[in-house]
Design a protein around this motif. Structure first.
Motif, PDB file in Angstrom:
ATOM      1  N   GLY A  77       1.333  -1.123   0.059  1.00  0.00           N
ATOM      2  CA  GLY A  77      -0.173   0.044   0.109  1.00  0.00           C
ATOM      3  C   GLY A  77       0.668   1.215   0.181  1.00  0.00           C
ATOM      4  O   GLY A  77       2.309   1.443   0.583  1.00  0.00           O
ATOM      5  N   HIS A  78      -0.040   2.193   0.136  1.00  0.00           N
ATOM      6  CA  HIS A  78       1.150   3.696  -0.248  1.00  0.00           C
ATOM      7  C   HIS A  78       0.541   4.627   0.340  1.00  0.00           C
ATOM      8  O   HIS A  78      -0.856   5.305   0.867  1.00  0.00           O
ATOM      9  CB  HIS A  78       0.377   4.113  -1.605  1.00  0.00           C
ATOM     10  CG  HIS A  78       0.379   4.410  -2.835  1.00  0.00           C
ATOM     11  ND1 HIS A  78      -0.685   6.266  -2.163  1.00  0.00           N
ATOM     12  CD2 HIS A  78      -1.034   4.558  -3.161  1.00  0.00           C
ATOM     13  CE1 HIS A  78      -2.067   6.267  -2.638  1.00  0.00           C
ATOM     14  NE2 HIS A  78      -1.616   4.769  -3.407  1.00  0.00           N
ATOM     15  N   TYR A  79       1.712   5.014   1.622  1.00  0.00           N
ATOM     16  CA  TYR A  79       1.600   6.479   2.480  1.00  0.00           C
ATOM     17  C   TYR A  79       1.361   7.181   1.738  1.00  0.00           C
ATOM     18  O   TYR A  79       1.851   8.300   3.004  1.00  0.00           O
ATOM     19  CB  TYR A  79       2.305   5.863   4.023  1.00  0.00           C
ATOM     20  CG  TYR A  79       3.822   5.916   3.186  1.00  0.00           C
ATOM     21  CD1 TYR A  79       4.973   6.799   3.258  1.00  0.00           C
ATOM     22  CD2 TYR A  79       4.081   4.613   3.267  1.00  0.00           C
ATOM     23  CE1 TYR A  79       5.813   7.118   2.936  1.00  0.00           C
ATOM     24  CE2 TYR A  79       6.132   4.586   3.324  1.00  0.00           C
ATOM     25  CZ  TYR A  79       6.525   5.665   2.377  1.00  0.00           C
ATOM     26  OH  TYR A  79       7.351   5.981   2.465  1.00  0.00           O
ATOM     27  N   ALA A 110      -8.912   6.804   1.493  1.00  0.00           N
ATOM     28  CA  ALA A 110      -9.295   5.583   0.388  1.00  0.00           C
ATOM     29  C   ALA A 110      -8.539   5.319   0.069  1.00  0.00           C
ATOM     30  O   ALA A 110      -7.981   4.060  -0.825  1.00  0.00           O
ATOM     31  CB  ALA A 110     -10.989   6.184  -0.237  1.00  0.00           C
ATOM     32  N   ASP A 111      -7.746   6.212  -0.477  1.00  0.00           N
ATOM     33  CA  ASP A 111      -6.379   6.430  -1.297  1.00  0.00           C
ATOM     34  C   ASP A 111      -5.044   7.177  -0.700  1.00  0.00           C
ATOM     35  O   ASP A 111      -4.710   7.916  -0.780  1.00  0.00           O
ATOM     36  CB  ASP A 111      -7.123   6.464  -2.516  1.00  0.00           C
ATOM     37  CG  ASP A 111      -5.595   6.843  -4.106  1.00  0.00           C
ATOM     38  OD1 ASP A 111      -4.828   6.109  -3.695  1.00  0.00           O
ATOM     39  OD2 ASP A 111      -5.540   7.568  -5.045  1.00  0.00           O
ATOM     40  N   ASP A 112      -4.679   5.760   0.155  1.00  0.00           N
ATOM     41  CA  ASP A 112      -4.405   4.657  -0.491  1.00  0.00           C
ATOM     42  C   ASP A 112      -3.784   4.379   2.281  1.00  0.00           C
ATOM     43  O   ASP A 112      -4.619   3.360   2.272  1.00  0.00           O
ATOM     44  CB  ASP A 112      -3.615   4.000  -0.981  1.00  0.00           C
ATOM     45  CG  ASP A 112      -3.440   2.006  -0.261  1.00  0.00           C
ATOM     46  OD1 ASP A 112      -4.627   1.725  -0.521  1.00  0.00           O
ATOM     47  OD2 ASP A 112      -2.314   1.955  -0.764  1.00  0.00           O
ATOM     48  N   LYS A 113      -4.107   6.001   2.291  1.00  0.00           N
ATOM     49  CA  LYS A 113      -3.831   5.698   3.725  1.00  0.00           C
ATOM     50  C   LYS A 113      -4.759   4.401   4.628  1.00  0.00           C
ATOM     51  O   LYS A 113      -4.756   3.304   5.507  1.00  0.00           O
ATOM     52  CB  LYS A 113      -3.469   6.198   4.515  1.00  0.00           C
ATOM     53  CG  LYS A 113      -2.034   7.202   4.072  1.00  0.00           C
ATOM     54  CD  LYS A 113      -2.252   8.498   4.334  1.00  0.00           C
ATOM     55  CE  LYS A 113      -1.121   9.769   6.050  1.00  0.00           C
ATOM     56  NZ  LYS A 113      -1.687  10.475   5.790  1.00  0.00           N
ATOM     57  N   GLU A 143       5.663   6.988  -2.978  1.00  0.00           N
ATOM     58  CA  GLU A 143       5.594   7.902  -3.983  1.00  0.00           C
ATOM     59  C   GLU A 143       4.431   7.391  -5.177  1.00  0.00           C
ATOM     60  O   GLU A 143       5.022   7.503  -6.670  1.00  0.00           O
ATOM     61  CB  GLU A 143       7.457   8.135  -4.815  1.00  0.00           C
ATOM     62  CG  GLU A 143       7.357   6.303  -5.119  1.00  0.00           C
ATOM     63  CD  GLU A 143       9.117   6.313  -5.316  1.00  0.00           C
ATOM     64  OE1 GLU A 143       9.836   6.926  -5.060  1.00  0.00           O
ATOM     65  OE2 GLU A 143       9.408   5.237  -5.799  1.00  0.00           O
ATOM     66  N   GLU A 144       3.719   6.553  -5.193  1.00  0.00           N
ATOM     67  CA  GLU A 144       2.339   6.666  -5.568  1.00  0.00           C
ATOM     68  C   GLU A 144       2.430   7.257  -7.046  1.00  0.00           C
ATOM     69  O   GLU A 144       2.036   7.308  -7.448  1.00  0.00           O
ATOM     70  CB  GLU A 144       1.064   5.166  -4.955  1.00  0.00           C
ATOM     71  CG  GLU A 144       0.399   4.353  -6.270  1.00  0.00           C
ATOM     72  CD  GLU A 144      -0.312   5.015  -6.478  1.00  0.00           C
ATOM     73  OE1 GLU A 144      -0.574   4.056  -7.753  1.00  0.00           O
ATOM     74  OE2 GLU A 144      -0.879   6.024  -6.430  1.00  0.00           O
ATOM     75  N   GLU A 145       1.544   8.143  -5.430  1.00  0.00           N
ATOM     76  CA  GLU A 145       1.163   9.963  -6.200  1.00  0.00           C
ATOM     77  C   GLU A 145       1.631  10.422  -7.604  1.00  0.00           C
ATOM     78  O   GLU A 145       1.333  10.861  -8.156  1.00  0.00           O
ATOM     79  CB  GLU A 145      -0.053  10.292  -5.218  1.00  0.00           C
ATOM     80  CG  GLU A 145      -0.944   9.023  -4.677  1.00  0.00           C
ATOM     81  CD  GLU A 145      -1.987   9.106  -5.069  1.00  0.00           C
ATOM     82  OE1 GLU A 145      -1.914   9.180  -5.828  1.00  0.00           O
ATOM     83  OE2 GLU A 145      -2.459   8.197  -4.162  1.00  0.00           O
ATOM     84  N   ILE A 146       3.231  10.235  -7.248  1.00  0.00           N
ATOM     85  CA  ILE A 146       4.124  10.486  -8.340  1.00  0.00           C
ATOM     86  C   ILE A 146       4.742  10.098  -9.147  1.00  0.00           C
ATOM     87  O   ILE A 146       5.153  10.854  -9.846  1.00  0.00           O
ATOM     88  CB  ILE A 146       4.792  11.491  -7.744  1.00  0.00           C
ATOM     89  CG1 ILE A 146       5.735  10.900  -6.625  1.00  0.00           C
ATOM     90  CG2 ILE A 146       3.831  13.280  -7.116  1.00  0.00           C
ATOM     91  CD1 ILE A 146       7.188  11.827  -5.675  1.00  0.00           C
ATOM     92  N   PHE A 168      -5.052  -3.365  -1.609  1.00  0.00           N
ATOM     93  CA  PHE A 168      -5.524  -2.927  -0.980  1.00  0.00           C
ATOM     94  C   PHE A 168      -5.973  -1.445  -1.343  1.00  0.00           C
ATOM     95  O   PHE A 168      -5.352   0.053  -0.326  1.00  0.00           O
ATOM     96  CB  PHE A 168      -6.352  -3.255   0.405  1.00  0.00           C
ATOM     97  CG  PHE A 168      -7.470  -4.248   0.939  1.00  0.00           C
ATOM     98  CD1 PHE A 168      -6.800  -5.080  -0.093  1.00  0.00           C
ATOM     99  CD2 PHE A 168      -7.699  -4.235   2.282  1.00  0.00           C
ATOM    100  CE1 PHE A 168      -7.932  -6.197   0.582  1.00  0.00           C
ATOM    101  CE2 PHE A 168      -8.186  -4.769   2.456  1.00  0.00           C
ATOM    102  CZ  PHE A 168      -8.446  -6.350   1.832  1.00  0.00           C
ATOM    103  N   ASP A 169      -5.765  -1.344  -2.609  1.00  0.00           N
ATOM    104  CA  ASP A 169      -5.899   0.297  -3.189  1.00  0.00           C
ATOM    105  C   ASP A 169      -6.783   0.359  -4.447  1.00  0.00           C
ATOM    106  O   ASP A 169      -6.487   1.410  -5.229  1.00  0.00           O
ATOM    107  CB  ASP A 169      -3.982   0.641  -3.898  1.00  0.00           C
ATOM    108  CG  ASP A 169      -4.406   1.965  -3.904  1.00  0.00           C
ATOM    109  OD1 ASP A 169      -5.076   2.603  -3.471  1.00  0.00           O
ATOM    110  OD2 ASP A 169      -3.068   2.153  -4.616  1.00  0.00           O
ATOM    111  N   GLY A 170      -8.053  -0.229  -3.974  1.00  0.00           N
ATOM    112  CA  GLY A 170      -8.856   0.037  -5.552  1.00  0.00           C
ATOM    113  C   GLY A 170      -9.996  -0.017  -4.903  1.00  0.00           C
ATOM    114  O   GLY A 170     -10.434   0.349  -3.706  1.00  0.00           O
TER     115      GLY A 170
HETATM  116 ZN    ZN Z   1      -3.817   5.176  -4.303  1.00  0.00          ZN
END
Ligand code: ZN
Length: 441
Positions: A77-79, A110-113, A143-146, A168-170
């Motif tokens: 998951g991404h923080y 929801a996305d994603d914490k 760095e998922e969002e970038i 779980f990121d969807g």
């Molecule tokens: Zn996400």
């Protein structure tokens, strides 16, 4: 949700880990430390691992009573989160978890914490009761969002591997109907530049005799855009058709015309609405993302000698980005007059990701979800591009990509939200996943 969980989640959410904003660099790190410390509190080990320019949280919560042969389940998951702007559209401050009308509101809930939290919490709860039947390997990035690739590089270099991965990121297209995403499309992106002379010309003196760069650009692009709804056959080579399980899922998803209507979109061709899922899941598509040339703001009679465009191709599952990129280049060059000066820069590339619907991990995962939520998940694909999917597929790690966000969750928008019931449901689903995946051979 129990008060103690709520306090923890509130603390995690309160860290404004906006990766796109350099001013929040320290906050992104604090969020990483929060994940690390949570894993440690849960009885595991974790550290921030520098990998190239960036850091990842890598950790593990070992199975309670494994005897050394428990399967290993990676969770990802991404923080980091999207910037919260525009702030004035938020009804409550973005980094304060607030509850109203059955929803939790906050940036990252929801996305994603919020979703990452449920995977961690489930592992902690099982471990506390000495009932964690799998080793939970934690891999988390900021760095998922970038569009960061560090986690991909980590996976490529990683020797330990895992027997399965859970992400779980969807979300769910329809509430109460979970979905597992089995495939993602890849991407190749190009910058096409055309030059046909040293300076723009008078179309009265030269028109009809000199080459116009905008026309050349149009000819090139025409060779690769969809005709009758599909890309040229040469660009469709290798695509993997939908499996029977995926076709079966379509009955329970919104109709293509509903989705197009909701977006205010104009169907590409008369069959596009009926073939919506085939087109976005199992076919490659090409979009010109921007085009530049001439002086469209003024009435003029200029013969233009310079024009450029950016375009991207979403590669279908089963296709190879390098092959498709080379084919696209060939089609474009063949369609343009050899006299034009053409530069075609291949700017980016990401492979598609594909997982087997029949794999033991997916099947056990479906059973686990059924147990936790009462509903068997649909097997679907994702039309977008997520680099971690092909990286996991390349390692042979079957992946359960799912989540609890809804279309109304305002992901990447103001007032991001997740239903209160879905936090508990996600924790319950994660617990059943860990239990179910213990049966992996
Ligand atoms: Zn996400």
């Amino acid at each position: 949700m129990e008060q103690s969980w709520l306090d923890e989640l509130r603390e995690f959410i309160a860290i404004p880990s906006v990766s796109a904003d350099p001013a929040h660099e320290a906050d992104v790190r604090r969020a990483a430390e929060w994940v690390r410390d949570f894993v440690k509190r849960a009885g595991g080990e974790a550290e921030l691992v520098r990998f190239g320019e960036r850091e990842l949280v890598i950790g593990e919560i070992q199975a309670s009573a494994s005897g050394g042969n428990a399967p290993t389940v990676m969770i990802y998951g991404h923080y980091d989160v999207q910037p919260p702007a525009p702030l004035e559209l938020w009804e409550t401050p973005p980094f304060e978890l607030s509850e109203r009308d059955g929803w939790y509101y906050a940036r990252g809930i929801a996305d994603d914490k919020g979703q990452l939290f449920t995977l961690l919490k489930a592992a902690q709860l099982l471990r506390e009761q000495d009932e964690l039947p799998v080793n939970v390997r934690v891999v988390s990035d900021g760095e998922e969002e970038i569009g960061g690739h560090t986690v991909v590089e980590f996976l490529e270099a990683d020797e330990r591997g895992a027997d399965a991965c859970i992400i779980f990121d969807g979300g769910m297209t329809r509430p109460e109907q979970p979905e597992f995403g089995l495939a993602t499309r890849g991407l190749v992106g190009f910058h096409l530049k055309v030059r046909t002379g040293e300076r723009d010309m008078h179309s009265g003196y030269y028109g009809g005799a000199a080459l116009n760069a905008i026309h050349v650009l149009m000819q090139g692009l025409s060779a690769v855009v969809a005709r009758d709804g599909l890309l040229p056959d040469a660009l469709r080579v290798g695509r993997a058709p939908l499996s029977q399980a995926e076709v079966d899922s379509l009955k329970l998803l919104p109709k293509g015309w509903e989705i197009l209507d909701d977006a205010g979109a104009t169907p590409l061709d008369p069959k596009a609405a009926d073939d919506f899922y085939d087109r976005t899941w199992a076919e490659p598509s090409l979009d010109v993302n921007g085009i530049r040339g001439g002086k469209p703001d003024f009435v003029n009679t200029t013969l233009i000698v310079e024009a450029d465009a950016r375009f991207t191709i979403r590669i279908a599952p089963g296709q190879d980005p390098e092959t498709i990129a080379a084919t696209a280049e060939k089609l474009i060059r063949e369609a343009m007059p050899a006299e034009a000066e053409v530069e075609l820069i291949h700017e980016n590339s990401a492979p598609p990701g594909v997982f087997e619907p029949d794999s033991q991990a997916i099947q056990l995962g479906m059973e686990a979800f059924k147990k936790a939520t009462g509903v068997r998940p649909l097997l679907v694909r994702v039309g977008g591009t997520l680099p971690i999917y092909p990286a996991l597929a390349a390692k042979g790690i079957p992946t359960i990509g799912t989540g609890f966000a809804l279309r109304e969750s305002n992901v990447h928008s103001p007032n991001e939200r997740l239903r209160v019931v879905d936090i508990d449901r996600a924790v319950a689903a994660a617990i059943e996943l860990y239990r179910g995946l213990a049966a992996l051979d």
